[in-house]
Design a protein around this motif. Structure first.
Motif, PDB file in Angstrom:
ATOM      1  N   GLY A  63       0.802  -1.212   0.000  1.00  0.00           N
ATOM      2  CA  GLY A  63       0.000   0.000   0.000  1.00  0.00           C
ATOM      3  C   GLY A  63       0.836   1.264   0.000  1.00  0.00           C
ATOM      4  N   VAL A  64       0.235   2.347  -0.473  1.00  0.00           N
ATOM      5  CA  VAL A  64       0.977   3.593  -0.617  1.00  0.00           C
ATOM      6  C   VAL A  64       1.222   4.295   0.720  1.00  0.00           C
ATOM      7  CG1 VAL A  64       0.177   3.940  -2.985  1.00  0.00           C
ATOM      8  CG2 VAL A  64      -1.121   4.927  -1.093  1.00  0.00           C
ATOM      9  N   GLU A  65       0.370   4.040   1.712  1.00  0.00           N
ATOM     10  CA  GLU A  65       0.596   4.677   3.015  1.00  0.00           C
ATOM     11  C   GLU A  65       1.851   4.107   3.668  1.00  0.00           C
ATOM     12  OE1 GLU A  65       0.364   6.852   6.547  1.00  0.00           O
ATOM     13  OE2 GLU A  65      -0.458   7.188   4.554  1.00  0.00           O
ATOM     14  N   ALA A  66       1.946   2.775   3.741  1.00  0.00           N
ATOM     15  CA  ALA A  66       3.137   2.153   4.326  1.00  0.00           C
ATOM     16  C   ALA A  66       4.376   2.500   3.512  1.00  0.00           C
ATOM     17  CB  ALA A  66       2.951   0.639   4.401  1.00  0.00           C
ATOM     18  N   ALA A  67       4.239   2.535   2.181  1.00  0.00           N
ATOM     19  CA  ALA A  67       5.375   2.862   1.322  1.00  0.00           C
ATOM     20  C   ALA A  67       5.825   4.300   1.536  1.00  0.00           C
ATOM     21  CB  ALA A  67       4.991   2.642  -0.139  1.00  0.00           C
ATOM     22  N   SER A  68       4.875   5.223   1.658  1.00  0.00           N
ATOM     23  CA  SER A  68       5.223   6.622   1.867  1.00  0.00           C
ATOM     24  C   SER A  68       5.948   6.810   3.197  1.00  0.00           C
ATOM     25  CB  SER A  68       3.954   7.481   1.826  1.00  0.00           C
ATOM     26  OG  SER A  68       4.267   8.844   1.982  1.00  0.00           O
ATOM     27  N   GLN A  69       5.445   6.144   4.231  1.00  0.00           N
ATOM     28  CA  GLN A  69       6.098   6.221   5.537  1.00  0.00           C
ATOM     29  C   GLN A  69       7.503   5.608   5.486  1.00  0.00           C
ATOM     30  OE1 GLN A  69       5.052   7.746   8.188  1.00  0.00           O
ATOM     31  NE2 GLN A  69       2.830   7.926   8.063  1.00  0.00           N
ATOM     32  N   TYR A  70       7.614   4.480   4.782  1.00  0.00           N
ATOM     33  CA  TYR A  70       8.878   3.734   4.740  1.00  0.00           C
ATOM     34  C   TYR A  70       9.938   4.457   3.913  1.00  0.00           C
ATOM     35  CZ  TYR A  70      12.043  -0.252   4.100  1.00  0.00           C
ATOM     36  OH  TYR A  70      13.143  -1.086   4.078  1.00  0.00           O
ATOM     37  N   TYR A  71       9.546   4.956   2.731  1.00  0.00           N
ATOM     38  CA  TYR A  71      10.510   5.545   1.815  1.00  0.00           C
ATOM     39  C   TYR A  71      10.703   7.052   2.017  1.00  0.00           C
ATOM     40  CZ  TYR A  71       9.893   1.151  -0.761  1.00  0.00           C
ATOM     41  OH  TYR A  71       9.826  -0.172  -1.117  1.00  0.00           O
ATOM     42  N   PHE A  72       9.607   7.766   2.331  1.00  0.00           N
ATOM     43  CA  PHE A  72       9.676   9.230   2.363  1.00  0.00           C
ATOM     44  C   PHE A  72       9.510   9.809   3.764  1.00  0.00           C
ATOM     45  CE2 PHE A  72       7.361   8.214  -1.767  1.00  0.00           C
ATOM     46  CZ  PHE A  72       8.539   8.082  -2.496  1.00  0.00           C
ATOM     47  N   HIS A  73       9.161   8.974   4.740  1.00  0.00           N
ATOM     48  CA  HIS A  73       9.039   9.376   6.140  1.00  0.00           C
ATOM     49  C   HIS A  73       7.921  10.383   6.384  1.00  0.00           C
ATOM     50  CE1 HIS A  73      12.788   7.203   6.479  1.00  0.00           C
ATOM     51  NE2 HIS A  73      13.365   8.036   5.622  1.00  0.00           N
ATOM     52  N   HIS A  74       6.855  10.273   5.629  1.00  0.00           N
ATOM     53  CA  HIS A  74       5.639  11.044   5.881  1.00  0.00           C
ATOM     54  C   HIS A  74       4.465  10.268   5.304  1.00  0.00           C
ATOM     55  CE1 HIS A  74       5.305  12.357   1.669  1.00  0.00           C
ATOM     56  NE2 HIS A  74       6.594  12.638   1.698  1.00  0.00           N
ATOM     57  N   ASP A  75       3.246  10.676   5.663  1.00  0.00           N
ATOM     58  CA  ASP A  75       2.099   9.893   5.221  1.00  0.00           C
ATOM     59  C   ASP A  75       1.738  10.204   3.764  1.00  0.00           C
ATOM     60  OD1 ASP A  75       0.244  12.123   5.058  1.00  0.00           O
ATOM     61  OD2 ASP A  75       0.137  12.081   7.243  1.00  0.00           O
ATOM     62  N   ALA A  76       0.764   9.438   3.244  1.00  0.00           N
ATOM     63  CA  ALA A  76       0.416   9.525   1.821  1.00  0.00           C
ATOM     64  C   ALA A  76      -0.569  10.637   1.505  1.00  0.00           C
ATOM     65  CB  ALA A  76      -0.166   8.179   1.353  1.00  0.00           C
ATOM     66  N   SER A  77      -0.911  11.458   2.490  1.00  0.00           N
ATOM     67  CA  SER A  77      -1.852  12.547   2.216  1.00  0.00           C
ATOM     68  C   SER A  77      -1.186  13.708   1.498  1.00  0.00           C
ATOM     69  CB  SER A  77      -2.482  13.037   3.526  1.00  0.00           C
ATOM     70  OG  SER A  77      -1.496  13.613   4.376  1.00  0.00           O
ATOM     71  N   HIS A  78       0.146  13.767   1.537  1.00  0.00           N
ATOM     72  CA  HIS A  78       0.876  14.840   0.865  1.00  0.00           C
ATOM     73  C   HIS A  78       2.074  14.225   0.141  1.00  0.00           C
ATOM     74  CE1 HIS A  78      -1.325  17.033   4.030  1.00  0.00           C
ATOM     75  NE2 HIS A  78      -1.385  17.998   3.129  1.00  0.00           N
ATOM     76  N   LEU A  79       1.869  13.967  -1.142  1.00  0.00           N
ATOM     77  CA  LEU A  79       2.934  13.402  -1.963  1.00  0.00           C
ATOM     78  C   LEU A  79       3.300  14.399  -3.061  1.00  0.00           C
ATOM     79  CD1 LEU A  79       1.543   9.780  -2.418  1.00  0.00           C
ATOM     80  CD2 LEU A  79       3.619  10.376  -1.159  1.00  0.00           C
ATOM     81  N   SER A  80       4.564  14.492  -3.365  1.00  0.00           N
ATOM     82  CA  SER A  80       4.976  15.296  -4.505  1.00  0.00           C
ATOM     83  C   SER A  80       4.778  14.486  -5.777  1.00  0.00           C
ATOM     84  CB  SER A  80       6.443  15.708  -4.362  1.00  0.00           C
ATOM     85  OG  SER A  80       7.282  14.566  -4.509  1.00  0.00           O
ATOM     86  N   ALA A  81       4.815  15.144  -6.915  1.00  0.00           N
ATOM     87  CA  ALA A  81       4.693  14.448  -8.191  1.00  0.00           C
ATOM     88  C   ALA A  81       5.827  13.447  -8.356  1.00  0.00           C
ATOM     89  CB  ALA A  81       4.694  15.450  -9.342  1.00  0.00           C
TER      90      ALA A  81
END
Length: 248
Positions: A157-175
């Protein structure tokens, strides 16, 4: 022969009933675990997944996967025969293998089936794809897909991935972040978000450039609410304003 026929008929009826109930349940209840998660856990991978409702996922992530994997997501009914034909021609010419699976097909596979199995699994996948296209909404298909798709070794899932790779949640992703995630979806165990190189980097850049086109051409229109005009008194549908795209 009569007993054997009745035996297989009974199995077929049970399969139909169970599959209908299963798909109907997942229309409202999030899948607690999938066969892919179970098999990967048996093979020694972890299980890192956090469910996030679609309205709490940055819309740019939806546009990224549409740009990457299924530009006709809002217009097809589960199967993109044009993409399948194009993938077959490309694969016959060599180079990187392209798949013709839609987001709906991948969701059906991830939610109800296993990753390998050849044509027998593909046949069952087609059946479940038909069911979710008729029992679920496009928003629900996208929501389940973005929450259970494999996004790394033991990451789902993108939430776990965002936390794991980018260290923030999936509500604010850059392009760029959304494009990186979309680039690894087809082969999450072999492609890296943290150190993209070669094909992954080039593909991520292509996806990032396509994201604005998805919004501009309305390729994500089915993911937003359709309302009825109360002023005119008719039932002419109007697309509700799209949520703002995440930070660029």
């Amino acid at each position: 022969m009569g007993r054997l026929f009745r035996f297989f008929l009974r199995i077929f009826v049970y399969f139909l009933l169970i599959s209908l109930l299963w798909v109907g349940l997942y229309r409202f209840v999030r899948p607690p675990i999938t066969l892919t998660m179970i098999m990967n856990r048996i093979n020694g991978y972890g299980l890192n997944q956090t469910w996030r409702p679609l309205n709490q996922i940055d819309p740019i992530m939806m546009d990224a996967v549409i740009a990457s994997e299924d530009s006709r997501f809002c217009s097809h009914h589960g199967f993109d025969f044009t993409a399948i034909e194009q993938a077959a021609k490309h694969n016959a010419s060599g180079g990187h293998i392209h798949g013709g699976s839609t987001i709906s097909q991948q969701t059906a596979k991830n939610a109800f089936l296993w990753q390998n199995g050849g044509y027998p699994r593909k046949l069952i996948e087609a059946y479940f794809t038909f069911l979710i296209e008729h029992f679920w909404t496009k928003r629900r298909i996208m929501e389940v897909y973005l929450n259970i798709a494999e996004t790394g070794r033991g990451v789902y899932g993108v939430e776990a991935a965002s936390q794991y790779y980018f260290h923030h949640d999936a509500s604010h992703l850059s392009a760029l972040e959304a494009a990186k995630l979309a680039a690894i979806f087809p082969l999450p165990k072999k492609r890296s978000v943290q150190m993209p190189h070669g094909f992954v980097r080039r593909y991520g850049n292509i996806i990032q450039s396509r994201i604005p086109l998805v919004k501009r051409n309305g390729l994500d229109r089915c993911l937003f609410t359709v309302t009825t005009s109360a002023i005119s008194g008719n039932s002419k549908p109007q697309k509700a304003p799209s949520p703002p795209i995440g930070k660029q």
